[in-house]
Write an enzyme that holds these catalytic residues in place. Structure first.
Site, PDB file in Angstrom:
ATOM      1  N   GLU A   1      70.114  21.065  42.403  1.00 21.85           N
ATOM      2  CA  GLU A   1      70.630  20.300  41.497  1.00 21.85           C
ATOM      3  C   GLU A   1      69.498  20.378  40.693  1.00 21.85           C
ATOM      4  OE1 GLU A   1      69.306  17.531  44.848  1.00 21.85           O
ATOM      5  OE2 GLU A   1      67.639  16.558  43.134  1.00 21.85           O
TER       6      GLU A   1
ATOM      7  N   ALA B   1      67.296  13.820  52.658  1.00 22.58           N
ATOM      8  CA  ALA B   1      66.004  14.744  52.273  1.00 22.58           C
ATOM      9  C   ALA B   1      65.917  15.261  51.061  1.00 22.58           C
ATOM     10  CB  ALA B   1      65.741  15.446  53.530  1.00 22.58           C
ATOM     11  N   ARG B   2      66.186  16.478  51.275  1.00 26.90           N
ATOM     12  CA  ARG B   2      65.772  17.494  49.953  1.00 26.90           C
ATOM     13  C   ARG B   2      66.945  18.600  50.170  1.00 26.90           C
ATOM     14  NH1 ARG B   2      62.915  15.281  46.991  1.00 26.90           N
ATOM     15  NH2 ARG B   2      60.497  15.251  46.702  1.00 26.90           N
TER      16      ARG B   2
ATOM     17  N   ILE C   1      60.346   7.453  56.725  1.00 26.93           N
ATOM     18  CA  ILE C   1      61.609   7.148  56.292  1.00 26.93           C
ATOM     19  C   ILE C   1      63.117   7.577  57.193  1.00 26.93           C
ATOM     20  CG2 ILE C   1      63.917   7.238  54.908  1.00 26.93           C
ATOM     21  CD1 ILE C   1      61.451   8.788  52.780  1.00 26.93           C
TER      22      ILE C   1
ATOM     23  N   HIS D   1      71.105  12.474  44.179  1.00 27.46           N
ATOM     24  CA  HIS D   1      69.171  12.422  44.247  1.00 27.46           C
ATOM     25  C   HIS D   1      69.081  10.990  43.884  1.00 27.46           C
ATOM     26  CE1 HIS D   1      65.657  14.550  44.672  1.00 27.46           C
ATOM     27  NE2 HIS D   1      65.731  12.952  44.876  1.00 27.46           N
TER      28      HIS D   1
ATOM     29  N   GLY E   1      68.142   8.385  46.674  1.00 31.03           N
ATOM     30  CA  GLY E   1      67.610   7.552  47.659  1.00 31.03           C
ATOM     31  C   GLY E   1      66.663   6.700  47.327  1.00 31.03           C
TER      32      GLY E   1
HETATM   33  C1  GLV Z   1      62.456  11.622  46.244  1.00 33.61           C
HETATM   34  O1  GLV Z   1      62.639  12.803  45.944  1.00 33.61           O
HETATM   35  C2  GLV Z   1      61.066  11.995  46.622  1.00 33.61           C
HETATM   36  O2  GLV Z   1      60.548  12.593  46.957  1.00 33.61           O
HETATM   37  O3  GLV Z   1      60.535  10.416  46.256  1.00 33.61           O
END
Ligand code: GLV
Length: 328
Positions: A267, A237-238, A157, A285, A287
């Site tokens: 979250e 990211a997270r 990514i 969230h 993405g």
């Molecule tokens: C989403 O957050 C994933 O890890 O795919």
């Protein structure tokens, strides 16, 4: 017939594909299970199709004696206790690759929205406060073009994010534990630098490392202190990779200029400090949230799950050590 638990709502065609082979328990109501409900539903399952928000911990695994696979519909799998699953011979799988471009797109959307104050401008227009058609110094933002982009974490990514910088004539710096092969650095026009150099020199900083307890608060107050006061920071990211309280303080004190955040500690609960800030763009969230990509993620997860339940090695096994246990 083997039984599959689908912990959250997925697309009808995905459920239909599963039903061709398995008995399916689908949480169509889409209300996340409590830990007790999760353990109760998992008890009868041979396979679980889970989202990143479903905790599959030791208690769930212990309650599910027939479980053979936890197939996450995500690239990340920090919701699963992989070590505990491995000990029990349970395969854990994920969906790498199919969401790279979509997540990179969202990262850029946040970079641009934060840099050019899109959300702030939108709110201003909606509030009816736009009274004078053109004001020379209103909503001045930062130029992305010809600026320096710093990427912390240069996996698939991160590389997709870097690729997009070419069109903006940006200088790209990156930091990663291991350097990319020279040919990839050339292709991406990206230069490896020490972490502190990246923090100090970048106008735009993106973090894209997978979450594990070892990288909890990977970005914290001392890192924001090293950034330019004009820096724009993005986390797609997270949650937990960034110390949210430290980011909020950096934004409040104008220690950095702006931020875009898609993932949060704890979250969907949110540090309320974010809500009073105009220099941060917040998304829930999303993405990987395009229909095509979410469908591909589901399909990849079903392929992984089906492979395990039919006795084959799944294409995206995150705990290959489990195969050693088979032979022991
Ligand atoms: C989403 O957050 C994933 O890890 O795919």
């Amino acid at each position: 017939m083997k039984r599959v638990l689908v912990t959250r709502q997925v697309f009808p065609e995905v459920v239909a594909r599963l039903r061709e082979r398995f008995e399916v328990d689908h949480n169509d109501a889409d209300v996340p299970y409590t830990p007790a409900q999760m353990a109760e539903r998992a008890a009868m399952a041979d396979g679980i199709l889970a989202t990143v928000m479903d905790k599959v911990d030791e208690d769930v695994l212990a309650a599910a004696p027939g479980l053979k696979v936890v197939s996450n519909i995500a690239v990340g799998y920090n919701n699963v206790d992989v070590a505990a699953a491995t000990k029990r011979g349970i395969r854990v799988t994920n969906t790498p690759g199919v969401l790279d471009d979509t997540t990179a797109d969202l990262t850029w959307a946040l970079l641009m929205a934060a840099a050019r104050r899109i959300a702030e401008g939108d709110a201003f227009v909606r509030r009816g406060e736009w009274k004078i058609a053109f004001t020379m110094s209103a909503f001045l933002g930062a130029d992305l073009h010809h600026a320096t982009l710093g990427i912390l974490g240069m996996g698939r990514i991160g590389q997709a994010i870097a690729k997009r910088a070419t069109g903006f004539d940006m200088r790209v710096l990156y930091h990663n534990r291991s350097r990319l092969p020279e040919a990839d650095e050339k292709r991406l026009n990206a230069t490896w630098v020490e972490r502190d150099c990246l923090l100090a020199e970048s106008d735009f900083i993106v973090v894209m490392v997978p979450y594990s307890p070892a990288v909890h608060h990977f970005i914290k107050a001392e890192d924001f202190a090293k950034m330019k006061p004009t820096a724009v920071f993005v986390n797609t990211a997270r949650g937990g990779i960034v110390d949210d309280a430290a980011l909020i303080e950096a934004l409040r004190a104008k220690r950095i200029a702006a931020a875009g955040v898609d993932v949060f500690e704890g979250e969907p609960a949110l540090n309320p400090g974010y809500l009073g800030l105009s220099n941060v763009v917040l998304t829930p969230h999303i993405g990987s949230a395009s229909r095509a990509t979410r469908l591909r993620m589901c399909e990849t997860a079903v392929t992984n799950l089906t492979a395990v339940l039919e006795g084959r090695t799944p294409p995206h096994l995150v705990n290959p050590q489990v195969l050693q246990g088979d032979k022991a």
